[in-house]
Motif scaffolding. Sequence first.
Motif, PDB file in Angstrom:
ATOM      1  N   HIS A 159       0.848  -1.419   0.239  1.00  0.00           N
ATOM      2  CA  HIS A 159       0.052   0.381  -0.170  1.00  0.00           C
ATOM      3  C   HIS A 159       0.896   1.534  -0.020  1.00  0.00           C
ATOM      4  N   TYR A 160       0.073   2.111   0.334  1.00  0.00           N
ATOM      5  CA  TYR A 160       1.407   3.480   0.470  1.00  0.00           C
ATOM      6  C   TYR A 160       1.151   4.155   2.166  1.00  0.00           C
ATOM      7  N   ILE A 161       2.492   4.613   1.910  1.00  0.00           N
ATOM      8  CA  ILE A 161       2.665   5.822   3.844  1.00  0.00           C
ATOM      9  C   ILE A 161       2.448   7.290   3.753  1.00  0.00           C
ATOM     10  N   VAL A 162       1.502   7.423   4.024  1.00  0.00           N
ATOM     11  CA  VAL A 162       0.688   8.847   4.081  1.00  0.00           C
ATOM     12  C   VAL A 162       1.421   9.909   5.482  1.00  0.00           C
ATOM     13  N   GLU A 163       2.411  10.408   5.403  1.00  0.00           N
ATOM     14  CA  GLU A 163       2.853  10.863   6.440  1.00  0.00           C
ATOM     15  C   GLU A 163       2.422  13.045   6.440  1.00  0.00           C
ATOM     16  N   LYS A 164       1.668  12.739   7.584  1.00  0.00           N
ATOM     17  CA  LYS A 164       1.689  14.671   7.822  1.00  0.00           C
ATOM     18  C   LYS A 164       2.174  15.442   8.422  1.00  0.00           C
ATOM     19  N   GLU A 165       2.933  16.538   7.154  1.00  0.00           N
ATOM     20  CA  GLU A 165       4.358  17.229   6.814  1.00  0.00           C
ATOM     21  C   GLU A 165       4.437  17.798   8.570  1.00  0.00           C
ATOM     22  N   GLU A 166       3.397  18.386   9.427  1.00  0.00           N
ATOM     23  CA  GLU A 166       3.234  19.229  10.476  1.00  0.00           C
ATOM     24  C   GLU A 166       2.697  18.420  11.408  1.00  0.00           C
ATOM     25  N   THR A 167       3.289  17.110  11.448  1.00  0.00           N
ATOM     26  CA  THR A 167       3.406  16.700  13.262  1.00  0.00           C
ATOM     27  C   THR A 167       3.962  15.523  13.070  1.00  0.00           C
ATOM     28  N   GLY A 168       4.869  14.513  11.749  1.00  0.00           N
ATOM     29  CA  GLY A 168       5.475  13.256  11.642  1.00  0.00           C
ATOM     30  C   GLY A 168       4.362  12.276  11.822  1.00  0.00           C
ATOM     31  N   GLU A 169       2.926  12.369  11.777  1.00  0.00           N
ATOM     32  CA  GLU A 169       2.313  11.195  12.087  1.00  0.00           C
ATOM     33  C   GLU A 169       2.324  10.440  10.348  1.00  0.00           C
ATOM     34  N   PHE A 170       1.687   8.644  10.857  1.00  0.00           N
ATOM     35  CA  PHE A 170       2.407   8.555   9.392  1.00  0.00           C
ATOM     36  C   PHE A 170       1.067   7.666   9.701  1.00  0.00           C
ATOM     37  N   PHE A 171       0.130   7.156   8.312  1.00  0.00           N
ATOM     38  CA  PHE A 171      -0.681   6.145   7.897  1.00  0.00           C
ATOM     39  C   PHE A 171      -0.800   5.255   6.301  1.00  0.00           C
ATOM     40  N   GLU A 172      -0.953   4.212   6.753  1.00  0.00           N
ATOM     41  CA  GLU A 172      -1.216   3.368   6.197  1.00  0.00           C
ATOM     42  C   GLU A 172      -2.605   3.375   5.336  1.00  0.00           C
ATOM     43  N   MET A 173      -2.947   3.309   3.706  1.00  0.00           N
ATOM     44  CA  MET A 173      -4.083   3.466   3.160  1.00  0.00           C
ATOM     45  C   MET A 173      -3.256   2.560   1.473  1.00  0.00           C
ATOM     46  N   PRO A 174      -4.745   2.369   1.104  1.00  0.00           N
ATOM     47  CA  PRO A 174      -4.687   1.234  -0.320  1.00  0.00           C
ATOM     48  C   PRO A 174      -5.123   2.138  -1.277  1.00  0.00           C
ATOM     49  N   GLU A 175      -4.445   2.166  -2.334  1.00  0.00           N
ATOM     50  CA  GLU A 175      -4.280   2.790  -3.846  1.00  0.00           C
ATOM     51  C   GLU A 175      -5.535   3.586  -4.071  1.00  0.00           C
ATOM     52  N   ILE A 176      -7.061   3.405  -3.718  1.00  0.00           N
ATOM     53  CA  ILE A 176      -7.897   4.102  -3.923  1.00  0.00           C
ATOM     54  C   ILE A 176      -8.320   5.303  -2.861  1.00  0.00           C
ATOM     55  N   CYS A 177      -7.725   5.389  -1.800  1.00  0.00           N
ATOM     56  CA  CYS A 177      -7.002   6.051  -1.177  1.00  0.00           C
ATOM     57  C   CYS A 177      -6.631   7.422  -1.987  1.00  0.00           C
ATOM     58  N   ILE A 178      -5.279   6.430  -2.154  1.00  0.00           N
ATOM     59  CA  ILE A 178      -3.929   7.915  -2.541  1.00  0.00           C
ATOM     60  C   ILE A 178      -5.083   8.464  -3.969  1.00  0.00           C
TER      61      ILE A 178
END
Length: 397
Positions: free
Chosen positions: A25-44
């Motif tokens: 899948h994909y890793i999404v990083e919130k730049e402001e806080t450095g939090e990370f989330f895993e999401m599938p392709e449809i979400c991206i």
Amino acid sequence: MTTIELNLESKVILQPLKIRKDKTHYIVEKEETGEFFEMPEICIEAIKKINNRESLATIEEQLIENYKEEEVDLLDFLQQLIDLGLVKEVDGKEIITYTKDQSTTGFTSISPTFAALLFNRLTIPLFIILIIANFGIFAFYTDLLPTYTDIFIFDSMVFNILTYMMLSLILIILHEFGHILAIRSFDLPANVQIGNRLFLVVAETDLTAAWKLPSKQRNRLFLGGMFIDQLILITVLIVKLSVSIDHFVINGILSLVVLDIFVKTIYQCCFYMKTDLYYLFENITGCYNLMENGKNHLAKWVPFIKVDNTTTIFEEEEKIVKLYGVFSFIGVLLTMCLFIIYFIPQTIYLMVNTLPHLMNPSGNPYFWDALVIVAQFVLIISLLIYSIRKKRKSASA
């Protein structure tokens, strides 16, 4: 949790995000806080279209067309993004979020060039060689295998416990320093905090920043501590094999090092806890939140297990979650073996040789020896309770 009136005519602006392809899948990083989330392709794809200012109605139509096997509900997805603090504005109204800052700034004074001397592309092959070599030595020289009595070097139980605690603390620091050096070799920061594993008080290196790296490079970070452990272990074993040591204290300390690292290596295989090898297994398989997903899987048959609604099992992860269940069971068996072979005999030996001395007069040194042992047990239990309460408080915050 923030509830916003959304419709397909709404204008949505997301927080600044970094997106990187991972194993499945994909890793999404919130730049402001450095939090990370895993999401599938449809979400991206949805996120990219939202950032391109396409209308929500058009985005939903395109997602339905492109992902016919998926159940598409764009408004529900947007609400999830709001709850995760990834939405900045809706229809011109700013979304206020209260997410904790996950960024770390620790140990940046350690040079990446220096760290890379020990942690580089050869680290994992060398780690495998060290593991094989150490267990090979134990197989050929069985007298080097640690026993539960190795912790008892002196007649005084206080000296024994203090020696073990001091030595274990030094080895823990070296273990965590391995993780720190590994992440600093990529010029990323790390913090160390106190946590617990069952009844053990442990130090934990925060490797959150590792999500910035490709999956293959993260393996080095998770094995950093064990690499240092095995390096120390083979050094001690070679010394014991090649040098005749008559002094009982030096020989006892070397045996205690072997015992400590041997037990902790077995303990790393206990996958029902989040050990270094657990995180390595997650990273290799690309199936994250394995423990949470494993509990959710068991919750189908065990009613008292609480379901974690913050994680989802993707279809291709079901076999891995089941395999994790097998490894967890093996980990339970290994833990039972450690208790039977080491922890319980050590406790019995300690109590049998300590508690009777509480009946001695206060002028007897063994009375104070026994009293200090009891006080140490109280201190360890207090630290454990503090660690557990801190973890629960952090989870509920």
